[in-house]
Write a protein that holds these residues in place. Structure first.
Motif, PDB file in Angstrom:
ATOM      1  N   VAL A 144       0.823  -1.221   0.000  1.00 44.60           N
ATOM      2  CA  VAL A 144       0.000   0.000   0.000  1.00 44.60           C
ATOM      3  C   VAL A 144       0.856   1.269   0.000  1.00 44.60           C
ATOM      4  O   VAL A 144       0.370   2.346  -0.347  1.00 44.60           O
ATOM      5  CB  VAL A 144      -0.999   0.032   1.182  1.00 44.60           C
ATOM      6  CG1 VAL A 144      -1.983  -1.130   1.096  1.00 44.60           C
ATOM      7  CG2 VAL A 144      -0.285   0.023   2.519  1.00 44.60           C
ATOM      8  N   GLU A 145       2.137   1.119   0.368  1.00 46.35           N
ATOM      9  CA  GLU A 145       3.038   2.280   0.364  1.00 46.35           C
ATOM     10  C   GLU A 145       3.385   2.739  -1.057  1.00 46.35           C
ATOM     11  O   GLU A 145       3.940   3.820  -1.232  1.00 46.35           O
ATOM     12  CB  GLU A 145       4.310   1.972   1.169  1.00 46.35           C
ATOM     13  CG  GLU A 145       3.998   1.846   2.664  1.00 46.35           C
ATOM     14  CD  GLU A 145       5.168   1.329   3.473  1.00 46.35           C
ATOM     15  OE1 GLU A 145       6.208   2.005   3.516  1.00 46.35           O
ATOM     16  OE2 GLU A 145       5.041   0.233   4.053  1.00 46.35           O
ATOM     17  N   ARG A 152      -4.036   5.150   0.474  1.00 48.33           N
ATOM     18  CA  ARG A 152      -3.440   4.499   1.655  1.00 48.33           C
ATOM     19  C   ARG A 152      -4.219   4.860   2.920  1.00 48.33           C
ATOM     20  O   ARG A 152      -4.493   4.010   3.761  1.00 48.33           O
ATOM     21  CB  ARG A 152      -1.972   4.897   1.781  1.00 48.33           C
ATOM     22  CG  ARG A 152      -1.226   4.127   2.828  1.00 48.33           C
ATOM     23  CD  ARG A 152       0.275   4.180   2.620  1.00 48.33           C
ATOM     24  NE  ARG A 152       0.804   5.532   2.607  1.00 48.33           N
ATOM     25  CZ  ARG A 152       1.304   6.135   1.544  1.00 48.33           C
ATOM     26  NH1 ARG A 152       1.374   5.519   0.383  1.00 48.33           N
ATOM     27  NH2 ARG A 152       1.741   7.381   1.621  1.00 48.33           N
TER      28      ARG A 152
END
Ligand code: QAP
Ligand code: CO
Length: 179
Positions: A144-145, A152
């Motif tokens: 998700v980064e 996010r």
């Protein structure tokens, strides 16, 4: 024995894993427990970080009949291709969320097996995605980064809300057992 999988945004998912120094029974048991945990989920890859063990251990099985279990201990990327592919990734630590991530489409990886023997593989397609995704976990990085801060944050809020529900159910179950 099935292990507990940490859920994003647990801060322990951002710890950096140390290399494995000793190839012993304890390591073999960790790999076995991780495999049971991954197959039960079910998933195609799992890093030790996700079960709160901060050592460089990854397992992957991208086959449909569960015949391709491979453990990658102390893995290193020796080469990655210039060309990239976008794949809709998911993660056992980010349940129910899938989104596109761009990564090199081919990689050459060197690692050790559970007996401490070195091996190299050339990966492409799903295997290449999976190896890179799992090796990110060992560096404390969750897929998700790679997404926008907006996405996010939405994911973080959704999972935190779900986590509160899980905790409430767990408290109810524990109190129910007392009577
Ligand atoms: C990493 O991920 C991966 O959201 C392995 O509800 C994923 O095994 C590499 C899973 C995609 C390449 C492509 C996810 C299971 C499993 C969920 C997984 C879920 C249940 C994810
Ligand atoms: Co993952």
């Amino acid at each position: 024995m099935k292990l507990n999988i940490l859920r994003y945004p647990d801060p322990r998912l951002h710890k950096v894993a140390k290399p494995v120094a000793v190839f012993d029974e304890r390591l073999a048991k960790l790999v076995e427990d991780m495999a049971e945990t991954m197959y039960d989920a079910p998933g195609i890859g799992l890093a030790a970080t996700q079960v709160d063990v901060h050592e460089q251990v990854v397992i992957i099985d991208v086959t449909e009949d569960k015949t391709g279990l491979t453990a990658f201990i102390n893995p290193e990327i020796l080469w990655s291709s210039e060309d990239k592919q976008v794949y809709d990734e998911g993660c056992l630590s980010v349940p129910g969320i899938y989104d596109g991530v761009e990564r090199p489409s081919q990689v050459k990886v060197r690692a050790f097996n559970v007996k401490g023997e070195p091996f190299e593989i050339d990966a492409d397609g799903l295997l290449a995605v999976c190896i890179q995704h799992e090796m990110d976990h060992l560096k404390g990085k969750v897929f998700v980064e790679y997404l926008s801060p907006l996405k996010r944050n939405r994911i973080k809020t959704k999972l935190q809300k779900e986590e509160r529900g899980i905790q409430r159910e767990e408290a109810l179950r524990a109190s129910g057992r007392r009577y």
